[in-house]
Each structure stands twice: as C-alpha cells, then as structure tokens.
Write a protein that holds these residues in place. Structure first.
Motif, short mmCIF file in Angstrom:
data_model
loop_
_atom_site.label_atom_id
_atom_site.label_comp_id
_atom_site.label_asym_id
_atom_site.label_seq_id
_atom_site.Cartn_x
_atom_site.Cartn_y
_atom_site.Cartn_z
N ASN A 154 4.61 -54.48 -66.04
CA ASN A 154 3.37 -54.18 -65.48
C ASN A 154 3.79 -55.87 -64.80
OD1 ASN A 154 3.22 -56.98 -67.70
ND2 ASN A 154 1.84 -54.84 -68.59
N ILE A 155 4.46 -57.03 -65.00
CA ILE A 155 4.76 -57.14 -64.10
C ILE A 155 5.54 -57.18 -62.74
CG2 ILE A 155 6.41 -59.51 -63.52
CD1 ILE A 155 6.20 -59.54 -66.65
N ARG A 156 6.78 -55.92 -62.91
CA ARG A 156 6.86 -55.28 -61.39
C ARG A 156 5.96 -54.78 -60.82
NH1 ARG A 156 11.49 -50.44 -62.20
NH2 ARG A 156 11.54 -50.50 -59.23
N VAL A 157 4.47 -53.97 -61.50
CA VAL A 157 3.34 -53.69 -60.86
C VAL A 157 2.92 -54.31 -60.57
CG1 VAL A 157 1.83 -52.17 -61.18
CG2 VAL A 157 3.53 -51.33 -62.20
N ALA A 158 2.79 -55.30 -61.02
CA ALA A 158 1.95 -56.82 -60.29
C ALA A 158 2.33 -57.05 -59.21
CB ALA A 158 1.79 -57.76 -61.29
N LEU A 159 3.79 -57.25 -59.21
CA LEU A 159 4.07 -57.76 -57.66
C LEU A 159 4.27 -56.93 -56.53
CD1 LEU A 159 7.74 -59.37 -59.24
CD2 LEU A 159 5.81 -60.67 -57.48
N GLU A 160 4.56 -55.49 -57.31
CA GLU A 160 4.72 -53.96 -56.26
C GLU A 160 3.05 -53.41 -55.41
OE1 GLU A 160 8.10 -51.31 -57.93
OE2 GLU A 160 5.83 -51.03 -58.41
N GLU A 161 1.97 -54.19 -56.14
CA GLU A 161 0.92 -54.28 -55.97
C GLU A 161 -0.72 -55.25 -55.41
OE1 GLU A 161 -0.42 -50.75 -58.18
OE2 GLU A 161 1.31 -49.53 -57.70
#
Length: 324
Positions: free
Chosen positions: A292-299
């Motif tokens: 969810n860190i990755r998704v936070a940065l992506e979106e």
C-alpha cells in the motif's frame, strides 16, 4: 533488470538477520517500484520505529520515534511525504508541511490513544480545571492538539511539563505516561484515562517471568507501560531512548517492552546483542505494507487534509513543543 537485482541483493544483506530468505522474494518487486517512484515523484517516506524491517530498512528515508519524525518532517524538502505510521503521525507531518502532499497508505491505521479522547473532552477538562495548561501527547488527532497549550512525546514529556513553570498541568490522553512522568517531577499531573493497547498489556509479572526464563536479561520499558511495569525495569524511555541505551550499553541480552518490530529494527545494527522478543503487535502499524506504500505513491492515496481552522491552532501546539 540486473540493476534491480543488485539493489535488492544489497538491501537484503542489511536485513538478512531478521527476514528469512524464503520471505524476501515477496518483497523485492514492491521495493524496487517504491525506490523508482520516490525518485521520479520527488517523494520521501517517513517510517516509525514500529514498522516492519522491509519498510524501515529498505524503503524509508527518515526513521525514528514520534519526536524524531516530527522534527525531521519540519525540514523535508521533497514535495510528497508518505508516512509509514499511523494517522496522527500523518496529520503531524501535514501540520508541519501545509503546502506539501502528505499521504498515508491506509486510512484505517489509527491509534487507541488517539481514539480515547476528543476535542470536546479537552474543553470539558479545561472547564473543570480552569487556568491549568493542557499538555497533549502527540498520539492524538489534530482537533485535540488544537485545544491544547503544547504537545509532547514520550521522549520529551518531562521537559515539556517542567518548561511551563506551573505547579500542575493536565496531561492527555495516556494515563500511564502521565503517571510515569509524575514520578519524575514535582509538578502535579492531572491525567486522562487513555491507554495504548500494546503497552498496557505488559505487566510487572511479565517482567519477573522474563528474568526467570532469560537469566541476565536487561529490561527496557516504554513509558506507556503501567507504572508498576516500569518500576520493574532497568530502564524506561521512548523508542529512541531504548535504541540509544542498546547502542551505548551493548547489553548481551535485552528485552524491549514495546511493539515487537522495534526489536527487529534495532537488531539489524546490533548482531552482538541477543533480543528476547515478547511479541505485542500494534494492529494499526501493521496496516502499513510495502504494497500500500507503492499504491500511495502511484495514485496519491490517501492524501491527508486538515481543516484550516483546526490546523493553525494544532500547529502552534506542535511548534511550541519543537522549540523546547
């Protein structure tokens, strides 16, 4: 691809003592993506000491306890800040960086202490104790901070209380932190009855059992633990103070009475120390993951916003603490 594998391999060398080889491949894709996203988006990740090692040691730019994160958040130059911690920490980062994008990977990453008190509760305490200043632990919402005179952390609570130069203060919301500070100062402290769901479970009996099972173990207790538990320990302090103790004293065997990922993160740098691990997990901290860190940065998920009428007053309470 070769560069990605090389980066992953070098990072694994850092955490191999606390992450089994069989688990590491599940992390590498997210780690590499996060490192790329941070560079491309001018982003940094702030991670609390209770985050798991693959976050704390492999993708975080700034790590520490609540006080360290608050101090360093105020100096961040990146345009995007991702907080690998709980919601009040993300709010604090936003208070200190009102013109930057602050993201928290999971909105449900809360805190039992923050949930134990409201702004209305603080106003009622003021009515009951007119003229008594309110010292508020950072483990609270921005709305509660806005009703306070000054904030504190577990690392600076005594200094904050004594800085006010008054005979008594209201201290919210952690009852045990308030009582442990009261034992160290002549200032009378009026406490609220909030507790941390991780630290309240450590008992004095637990400490005695740990010593019996692990002869020679040194016990370090977080000041959110009950006073009778703290009294049984060799040392009590914030997570930063615990780390400093281990670095300075280098005990051969130690137990940290706090959230269990802390031991993993300290153990990485101290292979000579045996860490006994009575594992009390914080379910809120563990909502933060690499995925969810990755998704936070992506979106840009989930952006933290604070009502301007609350933010200004809350910011003053935090900045007053940082000025001490």
């Amino acid at each position: 691809m070769t560069g990605a594998l090389s980066t992953a391999a070098s990072l694994y060398e850092r955490v191999r003592r606390v992450i089994p080889p069989v688990e590491w491949p599940a992390f590498t894709s997210d780690i590499e993506a996060i490192l790329t996203l941070k560079r491309d988006r001018n982003a940094v990740i702030l991670a609390h000491n209770y985050q798991t090692p693959e976050i704390f040691h492999c993708v975080a730019d700034i790590v520490g306890d609540s006080l360290a994160l608050a101090r360093k958040a105020a100096t961040v130059e990146a345009q995007i800040i991702v907080v690998a911690g709980v919601h009040f920490m993300a709010e604090t980062a936003k208070l200190l960086n009102p013109n930057k994008i602050v993201l928290i990977p999971d909105l449900s990453a809360g805190c039992s202490l923050a949930d134990s008190i409201t702004a209305q509760d603080v106003r009622l305490m003021r009515q009951h104790y007119p003229g008594v200043p309110v010292v508020t632990y950072v483990n609270t919402s921005a709305a509660v901070k806005a009703e306070s005179d000054i904030c504190c952390t577990s690392g600076n609570a005594r200094a904050v209380v004594e800085s006010l130069g008054v005979p008594r203060v209201i201290m919210v919301p952690d009852e045990y932190l308030a009582k442990n500070v009261a034992a160290e100062t002549e200032v009378e402290i009026i406490a609220w009855k909030g507790h941390c769901e991780v630290h309240e479970r450590f008992t004095a009996a637990d400490v005695r059992e740990l010593r019996e099972a692990h002869p020679g173990v040194i016990v370090l207790a977080h000041p959110e633990c009950p006073p009778e538990t703290v009294a049984e320990a060799e040392f009590s302090g914030s997570t930063a103070a615990m780390l400093e103790y281990v670095e300075r004293k280098k005990p051969s065997r130690v137990v940290l009475l706090t959230e269990c990922s802390m031991s993993d993160n300290v153990a990485v740098a101290h292979p000579e120390v045996e860490f006994v691990r009575p594992c009390n997990l914080c379910p809120h901290m563990k909502r933060i993951t690499l995925a969810n860190i990755r998704v936070a940065l992506e979106e840009n998920r989930h952006e933290v916003r604070i009502d301007p009428g609350i933010a200004g007053r809350a910011r003053r309470s935090v900045e007053r603490m940082l000025s001490i």
